[in-house]
Design a protein around this motif. Structure first.
Motif, PDB file in Angstrom:
ATOM      1  N   PHE A 342       6.811   4.466   6.169  1.00 58.35           N
ATOM      2  CA  PHE A 342       8.131   4.260   5.594  1.00 58.35           C
ATOM      3  C   PHE A 342       8.010   3.528   4.262  1.00 58.35           C
ATOM      4  CE2 PHE A 342      11.551   1.114   4.966  1.00 58.35           C
ATOM      5  CZ  PHE A 342      12.638   1.960   4.779  1.00 58.35           C
ATOM      6  N   PHE A 343       7.204   2.489   4.236  1.00 58.95           N
ATOM      7  CA  PHE A 343       7.028   1.689   3.024  1.00 58.95           C
ATOM      8  C   PHE A 343       6.250   2.457   1.966  1.00 58.95           C
ATOM      9  CE2 PHE A 343       7.714  -1.122   6.596  1.00 58.95           C
ATOM     10  CZ  PHE A 343       8.665  -1.995   6.113  1.00 58.95           C
ATOM     11  N   ASP A 344       5.279   3.215   2.403  1.00 59.31           N
ATOM     12  CA  ASP A 344       4.516   4.026   1.454  1.00 59.31           C
ATOM     13  C   ASP A 344       5.400   5.108   0.823  1.00 59.31           C
ATOM     14  OD1 ASP A 344       2.274   2.545   1.989  1.00 59.31           O
ATOM     15  OD2 ASP A 344       1.437   3.982   3.429  1.00 59.31           O
ATOM     16  N   LYS A 345       6.299   5.690   1.630  1.00 59.41           N
ATOM     17  CA  LYS A 345       7.203   6.718   1.101  1.00 59.41           C
ATOM     18  C   LYS A 345       8.168   6.140   0.071  1.00 59.41           C
ATOM     19  CE  LYS A 345       7.109   9.936   5.022  1.00 59.41           C
ATOM     20  NZ  LYS A 345       7.883  10.516   6.154  1.00 59.41           N
ATOM     21  N   MET A 346       8.645   4.916   0.307  1.00 59.21           N
ATOM     22  CA  MET A 346       9.520   4.267  -0.673  1.00 59.21           C
ATOM     23  C   MET A 346       8.772   4.030  -1.986  1.00 59.21           C
ATOM     24  SD  MET A 346      12.666   3.865   0.202  1.00 59.21           S
ATOM     25  CE  MET A 346      13.028   2.804  -1.193  1.00 59.21           C
ATOM     26  N   ASN A 347       7.533   3.631  -1.880  1.00 63.94           N
ATOM     27  CA  ASN A 347       6.721   3.434  -3.078  1.00 63.94           C
ATOM     28  C   ASN A 347       6.527   4.759  -3.819  1.00 63.94           C
ATOM     29  OD1 ASN A 347       4.943   1.626  -4.712  1.00 63.94           O
ATOM     30  ND2 ASN A 347       3.393   3.104  -4.085  1.00 63.94           N
ATOM     31  N   GLY A 348       6.245   5.809  -3.057  1.00 66.33           N
ATOM     32  CA  GLY A 348       6.091   7.133  -3.652  1.00 66.33           C
ATOM     33  C   GLY A 348       7.382   7.633  -4.273  1.00 66.33           C
ATOM     34  N   TRP A 349       8.501   7.336  -3.602  1.00 65.25           N
ATOM     35  CA  TRP A 349       9.811   7.731  -4.157  1.00 65.25           C
ATOM     36  C   TRP A 349      10.025   7.082  -5.523  1.00 65.25           C
ATOM     37  CZ3 TRP A 349      13.511   4.067  -5.326  1.00 65.25           C
ATOM     38  CH2 TRP A 349      14.739   4.557  -5.757  1.00 65.25           C
ATOM     39  N   ALA A 350       9.709   5.791  -5.653  1.00 66.44           N
ATOM     40  CA  ALA A 350       9.894   5.086  -6.924  1.00 66.44           C
ATOM     41  C   ALA A 350       9.044   5.708  -8.024  1.00 66.44           C
ATOM     42  CB  ALA A 350       9.548   3.612  -6.761  1.00 66.44           C
ATOM     43  N   GLN A 351       7.830   6.095  -7.693  1.00 63.08           N
ATOM     44  CA  GLN A 351       6.940   6.693  -8.684  1.00 63.08           C
ATOM     45  C   GLN A 351       7.392   8.093  -9.060  1.00 63.08           C
ATOM     46  OE1 GLN A 351       3.323   6.322  -6.413  1.00 63.08           O
ATOM     47  NE2 GLN A 351       2.789   4.340  -7.325  1.00 63.08           N
ATOM     48  N   ARG A 352       7.823   8.861  -8.050  1.00 65.68           N
ATOM     49  CA  ARG A 352       8.172  10.270  -8.269  1.00 65.68           C
ATOM     50  C   ARG A 352       9.558  10.437  -8.897  1.00 65.68           C
ATOM     51  NH1 ARG A 352       7.859  11.263  -3.603  1.00 65.68           N
ATOM     52  NH2 ARG A 352      10.060  11.333  -2.974  1.00 65.68           N
ATOM     53  N   GLU A 353      10.552   9.781  -8.311  1.00 64.42           N
ATOM     54  CA  GLU A 353      11.939   9.990  -8.724  1.00 64.42           C
ATOM     55  C   GLU A 353      12.357   9.084  -9.880  1.00 64.42           C
ATOM     56  OE1 GLU A 353      13.799  12.384  -7.569  1.00 64.42           O
ATOM     57  OE2 GLU A 353      12.323  13.025  -6.072  1.00 64.42           O
ATOM     58  N   MET A 354      11.789   7.895  -9.947  1.00 64.35           N
ATOM     59  CA  MET A 354      12.215   6.926 -10.954  1.00 64.35           C
ATOM     60  C   MET A 354      11.167   6.708 -12.046  1.00 64.35           C
ATOM     61  SD  MET A 354      15.194   6.239  -9.819  1.00 64.35           S
ATOM     62  CE  MET A 354      15.629   4.899 -10.926  1.00 64.35           C
ATOM     63  N   GLN A 355      10.039   7.397 -11.951  1.00 65.47           N
ATOM     64  CA  GLN A 355       8.953   7.229 -12.911  1.00 65.47           C
ATOM     65  C   GLN A 355       8.589   5.752 -13.086  1.00 65.47           C
ATOM     66  OE1 GLN A 355      11.667   9.598 -13.946  1.00 65.47           O
ATOM     67  NE2 GLN A 355      10.347  10.846 -12.643  1.00 65.47           N
ATOM     68  N   ALA A 356       8.654   4.991 -11.996  1.00 57.21           N
ATOM     69  CA  ALA A 356       8.300   3.575 -12.007  1.00 57.21           C
ATOM     70  C   ALA A 356       6.865   3.403 -11.511  1.00 57.21           C
ATOM     71  CB  ALA A 356       9.264   2.790 -11.121  1.00 57.21           C
ATOM     72  N   PRO A 357       6.224   2.260 -11.842  1.00 52.92           N
ATOM     73  CA  PRO A 357       4.880   2.022 -11.318  1.00 52.92           C
ATOM     74  C   PRO A 357       4.838   1.981  -9.802  1.00 52.92           C
ATOM     75  CG  PRO A 357       5.377   0.529 -13.133  1.00 52.92           C
ATOM     76  CD  PRO A 357       6.654   1.215 -12.788  1.00 52.92           C
ATOM     77  N   GLY A 358       5.946   1.589  -9.184  1.00 50.11           N
ATOM     78  CA  GLY A 358       6.011   1.541  -7.728  1.00 50.11           C
ATOM     79  C   GLY A 358       6.924   0.433  -7.257  1.00 50.11           C
ATOM     80  N   LEU A 359       6.963   0.248  -5.946  1.00 46.38           N
ATOM     81  CA  LEU A 359       7.749  -0.814  -5.325  1.00 46.38           C
ATOM     82  C   LEU A 359       6.819  -1.644  -4.445  1.00 46.38           C
ATOM     83  CD1 LEU A 359      11.004   0.982  -4.082  1.00 46.38           C
ATOM     84  CD2 LEU A 359      10.914  -0.829  -5.790  1.00 46.38           C
ATOM     85  N   GLY A 360       6.568  -2.889  -4.849  1.00 48.84           N
ATOM     86  CA  GLY A 360       5.841  -3.770  -3.951  1.00 48.84           C
ATOM     87  C   GLY A 360       6.734  -4.160  -2.781  1.00 48.84           C
ATOM     88  N   TYR A 361       6.138  -4.625  -1.691  1.00 51.48           N
ATOM     89  CA  TYR A 361       6.958  -5.039  -0.548  1.00 51.48           C
ATOM     90  C   TYR A 361       6.247  -6.098   0.279  1.00 51.48           C
ATOM     91  CZ  TYR A 361       4.034  -2.148   2.535  1.00 51.48           C
ATOM     92  OH  TYR A 361       2.985  -1.620   3.232  1.00 51.48           O
ATOM     93  N   ILE A 362       7.067  -6.861   1.010  1.00 49.19           N
ATOM     94  CA  ILE A 362       6.573  -7.836   1.980  1.00 49.19           C
ATOM     95  C   ILE A 362       7.428  -7.705   3.228  1.00 49.19           C
ATOM     96  CG2 ILE A 362       6.296 -10.285   2.527  1.00 49.19           C
ATOM     97  CD1 ILE A 362       5.890 -10.823  -0.435  1.00 49.19           C
TER      98      ILE A 362
END
Length: 600
Positions: A342-362
């Motif tokens: 789930f967390f990896d998919k959110m990170n991938g979504w940020a990179q793919r859809e938002m062209q962002a480096p990613g989403l860190g999480y805790i």
């Protein structure tokens, strides 16, 4: 008996049994059951099942007839057999035994089906829009639109507003979107513009002494299409009031919006008036945009200070903060049982859809000695920093935090999109709720990085909070305006403002944005000249009719609530518009075409 019908196709009930009636409509569906031919006859109002027996002289004609042909049938109303009744149909207890048939119009083979609601290519649907409009869902959407407009009109009149029509042919505006231009035959080389909105006209109506104005106004903007914006034209409930404060506008509009939504909500919950007021800067911080979907119970926060504390070793985000950037935290509540994917998919979504480096999480869990953080970046933080950051962000045991980092504009954009995506992934969005709010206290000005200058951030004709004095005493980027948006479920329905009706204040406001007095007088001469002869304090708003209906209909695309929409290229495929015109017409308008050369 009437030539075409004694009843519509939704009117017949059990108390009509044994009556001879006549119906007209479209052949919606045909079914052959052991010799008996059943026809679902459809008109604007509904369906009636008709049956014809093989010995009827019209049987063969009806059997060969294509669906969507238009017919008139005459016959007797009978009760359906008990096991053949249809409780889902208002006419489901009866059927019409056909005695006479008249074919009004034969249909050819259809380019798209009308029965059922199948997905079909949009270009075909728009080219044959008149067929598409026969489909039940779309037909109901258009009827809903008519009813919503009628309700809006009645509610405005009940509050003492008068409806006036403003010009469609007007002057081009230097502000806002691109104009649609109309060449003038009588004034060679000059052009009218279709109004982007009746903005100046409605303000001039206030100068003319009309106190409360409204109009279901067509607006024309040469803009690209979006899911919630139609290219070319749209309609809005245009409103203006004299001697009105911001709260007066809210008090007039809230019962109209709440009332219309309650009227057509079909049991869905509607925010009661007064709607929550959220300052612009608070909305950008908590929700990542200025049109928050309040159905998502997530509030974001700025956690930048935690990333530069002593002992924090997460250098990537620490460098961003020290370089003037920011880190925003987006809670993901109750994700304790979510897998790593789930967390990896959110990170991938940020990179793919938002062209962002990613989403860190805790991820946060309750340990033996208190709250602890887990995940790829948790190890870079001292335990007490994690506890305090969790408390600051409002998360606890079983929750998680995602992080958006970068320049403030980029981080805020990612924050808003991530909040919406998390809300969708965690099924937090209730489709049976309409949540309204006002966004208030917009900044009067913003810094234009590209042109290295101060510019208006919203409506240039708005009154600054504090009047003319603040224009001379405050940092322009700290000045707030009496500007406001009304938002429902993450959709901006309208912008509005209390207008700047004092010429000296207006000239000063434009001067700060780099416009001299002569330019303002030239570009907005009609309104400026009128203000010289006494203008009342006034303000207004213009909720979008298309978006209101879109929300109420539960449609995902605005084209589903417009009768004859254009496609995304601003083309009317049904009427072949825009189209070429003949040379004679161009000569009458003194126009010669200079078209771009086609690329080989």
């Amino acid at each position: 008996m009437h030539a075409y019908r004694t009843h519509n196709c939704n009117a017949l009930r059990e108390d009509h049994i044994d009556q001879s009636v006549r119906l007209s409509g479209w052949v919606h569906r045909k079914r052959d059951h052991g010799g008996l031919l059943f026809i679902d006859l459809r008109d604007h109002y509904g369906l009636t099942q008709c049956v014809i027996e093989p010995e009827n002289k019209n049987f063969a004609t009806l059997e060969r007839l294509r669906v969507e042909s238009v017919i008139t049938v005459t016959g007797k109303v009978v009760a359906r057999l008990a096991d053949a009744k249809n409780a889902n149909l208002p006419t489901g207890d009866i059927e019409l035994v056909v005695e006479e048939l008249e074919v009004q119009s034969r249909a050819q083979e259809l380019p798209l089906p009308v029965f059922g609601e199948p997905d079909y290519p949009e270009d075909i649907r728009l080219k044959y829009r008149y067929l598409d409009l026969r489909r039940q869902k779309l037909h109901q959407n258009i009827i809903l639109r008519s009813q919503v407009i009628n309700s809006l009109r009645n509610r405005m009149i009940a509050q003492g507003f008068n409806e006036f029509q403003t010009p469609i042919l007007t002057a081009s505006s230097p502000e806002g979107a691109r104009d649609f231009l109309v060449a003038s035959r009588l004034n060679p080389g000059k052009f009218y513009a279709l109004p982007q909105a009746p903005q100046q006209f409605k303000q001039l109506l206030m100068v003319a002494g009309f106190d409360r104005y409204f109009q279901i106004a067509p607006c024309f903007r040469d803009e690209d299409a979006r899911a919630d914006r139609s290219p070319g034209e749209f309609y809005q409930l245009d409103v203006e009031m004299s001697f009105a404060t911001q709260e007066d506008v809210f008090a007039a509009i809230e019962p109209v919006m709440a009332g219309v939504f309650e009227e057509f909500a079909n049991g869905r919950e509607v925010t009661p008036a007064p709607f929550p007021r959220i300052p612009y800067r608070e909305s950008m911080l908590k929700y990542g945009n200025d049109k928050p979907d309040l159905r998502i119970d997530i509030e974001c926060s700025d956690v930048s200070p935690f990333f530069v504390e002593d002992g924090v070793e997460f250098k990537a985000f620490k460098g961003i903060v020290e370089g003037g950037g920011t880190v925003r935290a987006i809670p993901a509540p109750k994700t304790k049982d979510k897998p790593r994917s789930f967390f990896d998919k959110m990170n991938g979504w940020a990179q793919r859809e938002m062209q962002a480096p990613g989403l860190g999480y805790i991820r946060f869990e309750q340990g033996e000695d208190g709250l602890i953080g887990k995940g790829p970046i948790a190890k870079f933080f001292p335990a007490d920093t994690l506890v305090r950051m969790a408390a600051h962000a409002g998360v606890g045991d079983g929750d998680a935090l995602f992080f958006a980092a970068g320049k403030e504009t980029d981080a805020v954009k990612l924050t808003g999109a991530a909040r919406a995506e998390i809300g969708a992934q965690l099924d937090m969005i209730d489709d049976n709720v309409f949540k309204f709010c006002w966004i208030v206290d917009f900044p009067m000005y913003e810094w234009d990085e590209e042109n290295k200058k101060i510019d208006f951030s919203h409506n240039p004709f708005s009154m600054p909070q504090g009047g003319g004095e603040v224009l001379n005493t405050m940092d322009p980027l700290d000045i707030l305006a009496y500007q406001y948006d009304i938002v429902c479920n993450g959709i901006e329905l309208s912008s509005g403002a209390i207008r700047n009706h004092q010429l000296d204040v207006m000239f000063k406001a434009f001067e700060i944005a780099g416009y001299d007095k002569e330019t303002v007088e030239s570009e907005f001469s009609g309104m400026i000249n009128a203000f010289k002869f006494g203008a009342p304090p006034h303000g207004g708003i213009a909720p979008g009719v298309d978006r209101i209906v879109m929300l109420l209909a539960g449609a995902e695309n605005i084209r589903e609530v417009i009768v004859f929409p254009m496609n995304q290229q601003a083309q009317d495929l049904m009427m072949n518009a825009p189209s070429e015109v003949d040379v004679k017409q161009l000569r009458e308008l003194h126009i010669r075409l200079d078209l771009p050369k086609e690329k080989k």
